[in-house]
Motif scaffolding. Structure first.
Motif, PDB file in Angstrom:
ATOM      1  N   MET A  50       0.796  -1.235   0.000  1.00  0.00           N
ATOM      2  CA  MET A  50       0.000   0.000   0.000  1.00  0.00           C
ATOM      3  C   MET A  50       0.823   1.278   0.000  1.00  0.00           C
ATOM      4  N   ARG A  53      -2.416   2.906  -3.306  1.00  0.00           N
ATOM      5  CA  ARG A  53      -3.634   2.184  -2.948  1.00  0.00           C
ATOM      6  C   ARG A  53      -4.815   2.941  -3.537  1.00  0.00           C
ATOM      7  N   GLY A  54      -6.030   2.352  -3.360  1.00  0.00           N
ATOM      8  CA  GLY A  54      -7.199   2.903  -4.031  1.00  0.00           C
ATOM      9  C   GLY A  54      -7.372   2.152  -5.346  1.00  0.00           C
ATOM     10  N   ALA A  55      -8.611   1.739  -5.611  1.00  0.00           N
ATOM     11  CA  ALA A  55      -8.857   0.828  -6.742  1.00  0.00           C
ATOM     12  C   ALA A  55      -8.300   1.332  -8.083  1.00  0.00           C
ATOM     13  N   PRO A  56      -8.622   2.560  -8.498  1.00  0.00           N
ATOM     14  CA  PRO A  56      -8.110   2.990  -9.814  1.00  0.00           C
ATOM     15  C   PRO A  56      -6.582   3.106  -9.846  1.00  0.00           C
ATOM     16  N   ARG A  90      -3.404  -7.731  -4.876  1.00  0.00           N
ATOM     17  CA  ARG A  90      -4.507  -7.427  -3.948  1.00  0.00           C
ATOM     18  C   ARG A  90      -5.786  -7.995  -4.576  1.00  0.00           C
ATOM     19  N   CYS A 162     -12.972   6.380   4.185  1.00  0.00           N
ATOM     20  CA  CYS A 162     -11.701   5.977   3.578  1.00  0.00           C
ATOM     21  C   CYS A 162     -11.153   7.117   2.717  1.00  0.00           C
ATOM     22  N   ALA A 168      -6.329   8.206  -4.421  1.00  0.00           N
ATOM     23  CA  ALA A 168      -6.729   6.831  -4.719  1.00  0.00           C
ATOM     24  C   ALA A 168      -6.812   6.583  -6.227  1.00  0.00           C
ATOM     25  N   THR A 174     -12.625   9.769  -7.022  1.00  0.00           N
ATOM     26  CA  THR A 174     -13.990   9.413  -7.430  1.00  0.00           C
ATOM     27  C   THR A 174     -14.984  10.087  -6.476  1.00  0.00           C
ATOM     28  N   GLN A 201      -7.032   5.762   6.416  1.00  0.00           N
ATOM     29  CA  GLN A 201      -6.910   6.484   5.140  1.00  0.00           C
ATOM     30  C   GLN A 201      -7.672   7.807   5.162  1.00  0.00           C
ATOM     31  N   CYS A 241     -15.650   2.868  -4.298  1.00  0.00           N
ATOM     32  CA  CYS A 241     -15.932   1.432  -4.326  1.00  0.00           C
ATOM     33  C   CYS A 241     -14.776   0.688  -4.979  1.00  0.00           C
ATOM     34  N   ASP A 242     -14.659  -0.556  -4.599  1.00  0.00           N
ATOM     35  CA  ASP A 242     -13.587  -1.421  -5.118  1.00  0.00           C
ATOM     36  C   ASP A 242     -14.109  -2.455  -6.096  1.00  0.00           C
ATOM     37  N   ASN A 252     -16.620  -1.899  -0.623  1.00  0.00           N
ATOM     38  CA  ASN A 252     -15.718  -0.769  -0.361  1.00  0.00           C
ATOM     39  C   ASN A 252     -15.050  -1.002   0.999  1.00  0.00           C
ATOM     40  N   LYS A 253     -14.247  -0.066   1.392  1.00  0.00           N
ATOM     41  CA  LYS A 253     -13.467  -0.159   2.632  1.00  0.00           C
ATOM     42  C   LYS A 253     -14.328  -0.574   3.824  1.00  0.00           C
TER      43      LYS A 253
HETATM   44  C1  MRU Z   1     -11.406   5.707  -5.704  1.00  0.00           C
HETATM   45  S1  MRU Z   1     -10.895   4.589  -4.562  1.00  0.00           S
HETATM   46  C2  MRU Z   1     -12.220   3.546  -4.096  1.00  0.00           C
HETATM   47  C3  MRU Z   1     -11.783   2.544  -3.106  1.00  0.00           C
HETATM   48  O1  MRU Z   1     -10.632   1.898  -3.562  1.00  0.00           O
HETATM   49  C4  MRU Z   1     -11.519   3.175  -1.721  1.00  0.00           C
HETATM   50  O2  MRU Z   1     -12.730   3.643  -1.211  1.00  0.00           O
HETATM   51  C5  MRU Z   1     -10.932   2.131  -0.839  1.00  0.00           C
HETATM   52  O3  MRU Z   1     -11.633   1.323  -0.270  1.00  0.00           O
HETATM   53  C6  MRU Z   1      -9.457   2.058  -0.786  1.00  0.00           C
HETATM   54  O4  MRU Z   1      -8.988   0.991  -0.030  1.00  0.00           O
HETATM   55  P1  MRU Z   1      -7.422   0.806   0.153  1.00  0.00           P
HETATM   56  O5  MRU Z   1      -7.321  -0.408   1.024  1.00  0.00           O
HETATM   57  O6  MRU Z   1      -6.889   2.048   0.774  1.00  0.00           O
HETATM   58  O7  MRU Z   1      -6.838   0.547  -1.226  1.00  0.00           O
END
Ligand code: MRU
Length: 359
Positions: A50, A53-56, A90, A162, A168, A174, A201, A241-242, A252-253
């Protein structure tokens, strides 16, 4: 977005074209460290531990990781192995597999000699696309805040969980993108920032980036959100959201689900900001089908922060010998989600609407 008034992204290619540079998010808000990653192993470590981190953002980072590996070995075997290694770094955010497989589909049919240049170009395109998608999410989310502001004389209080902001993603974020658009549109926007235990976070990243952009915000303990909603001090909740399933279940987190329950009980609209790269139409029941990452118990048992002398130190919270568990994500059922803010507009959490917007 801006750091110390200067525009920045979270990830960018080194001038040499043989490394990618990222903000190492482990040390924020105390230190802004930029690190250079020059091979696949380095990128995998940065995703797994990490630094990014963050989905995108993990999707774009993984794309650069694949491109760096193609510079060292562009054989079929190396391509397949790199894809599998990256995808397993991940498990929960689908953007990681989405990005890597997108590159793989283009690279696989090419002769190995053409793969390095193509992979590098594709990773750059993915980064630019992410920034554009998130900007569009902000534009589509803005009217939700404007509606509240029109009723409240310009004021809007948003709660977020989060970090689904600029940090992210590559740029904009987002869930925070509508907030940055609201700020630009002159709304008096204030954000309740859940601290987001165990890794904090919200307290460390969301608070830092909102502060850098000059957005009014207040950090709250995770347990405070329900109380604030009961007091009428939250106009809407926006989270990231992930992974979102075909029927609209939102992963999500950890802790997001509890906020959605509190929002429903108090009639507070609950939105998730979702780039379409986060929609996984191959899954239906989020509670059953989405793999939930279990992270190290040390993230629960210990905390890192600055001591009185300004040194970064880790301290132990738990008694010696107490067990700790650390599920990193949860699933909010579609019925608790008011809508999904995507780059193509706001959609309800209904399968037909989701399939139509993704088509
Ligand atoms: C635009 S990011 C959306 C999610 O990835 C975010 O809300 C989240 O849960 C991030 O988790 P992380 O564990 O910090 O990667």
């Amino acid at each position: 977005m801006k750091v110390d008034g200067q525009p920045r992204r979270t990830i960018w290619p080194a001038e040499s074209g043989r490394a990618v540079q990222v903000i190492d998010q482990r040390w924020l808000p105390h230190r802004l460290d930029i690190v250079s990653l020059d091979d696949l192993a380095g990128v995998v470590t940065a995703i797994r531990d990490m630094w990014v981190r963050g989905a995108p953002l993990i999707g774009v980072s993984a794309a650069y990781g694949l491109a760096l590996q193609m510079q060292r070995d562009a054989s079929d075997a190396a391509l397949t192995a790199a894809v599998e290694t990256l995808v397993s770094a991940r498990p929960t955010a689908v953007n990681l597999a989405w990005a890597v497989r997108r590159l793989q589909r283009v690279l696989q049919p090419l002769p190995p000699a053409e793969r390095p240049a193509k992979a590098w170009a594709l990773a750059g395109e993915l980064a630019d696309e992410d920034a554009a998608v998130n900007e569009a999410i902000g534009r589509h989310g803005l009217p939700l805040l404007q509606d509240v502001a029109a009723r409240r004389g310009g004021r809007v209080d948003v709660l977020t969980h989060c970090n689904a902001g600029w940090l992210a993603t590559v740029d904009w974020g987002t869930a925070l993108s509508p907030i940055y658009h609201a700020q630009a549109a002159g709304l008096d926007v204030h954000v309740w920032v859940d601290e987001t235990r165990p890794r904090n976070q919200g307290a460390s990243l969301t608070a830092w980036e909102l502060g850098q952009q000059g957005v009014a915000h207040t950090v709250i303990a995770d347990n405070a959100g329900g109380h604030l909603m009961q007091q009428g001090r939250v106009d809407l909740v926006i989270v990231g959201c992930d992974r979102v399933t075909a029927r609209g279940d939102v992963c999500n987190k950890i802790g997001t689900y509890l906020k959605a329950l509190a929002a429903r009980d108090n009639g507070v609209p609950f939105y998730a900001a979702m780039p379409l790269s986060t929609l996984d139409l191959s899954l239906d029941d989020g509670l059953v089908d989405i793999p939930i990452e279990e992270r190290s118990a040390r993230e629960v048992s210990h905390l890192t922060g600055r001591d009185a002398e300004g040194r970064l130190v880790e301290v132990q919270l738990l008694p010696d010998g107490s067990a700790a568990a650390n599920p990193a994500f949860d699933v909010t059922p579609a019925r608790l989600v008011t809508g999904l803010i995507t780059e193509r507009g706001v959609v309800p959490t209904e399968e037909r609407a989701l399939r139509a917007i993704a088509a």
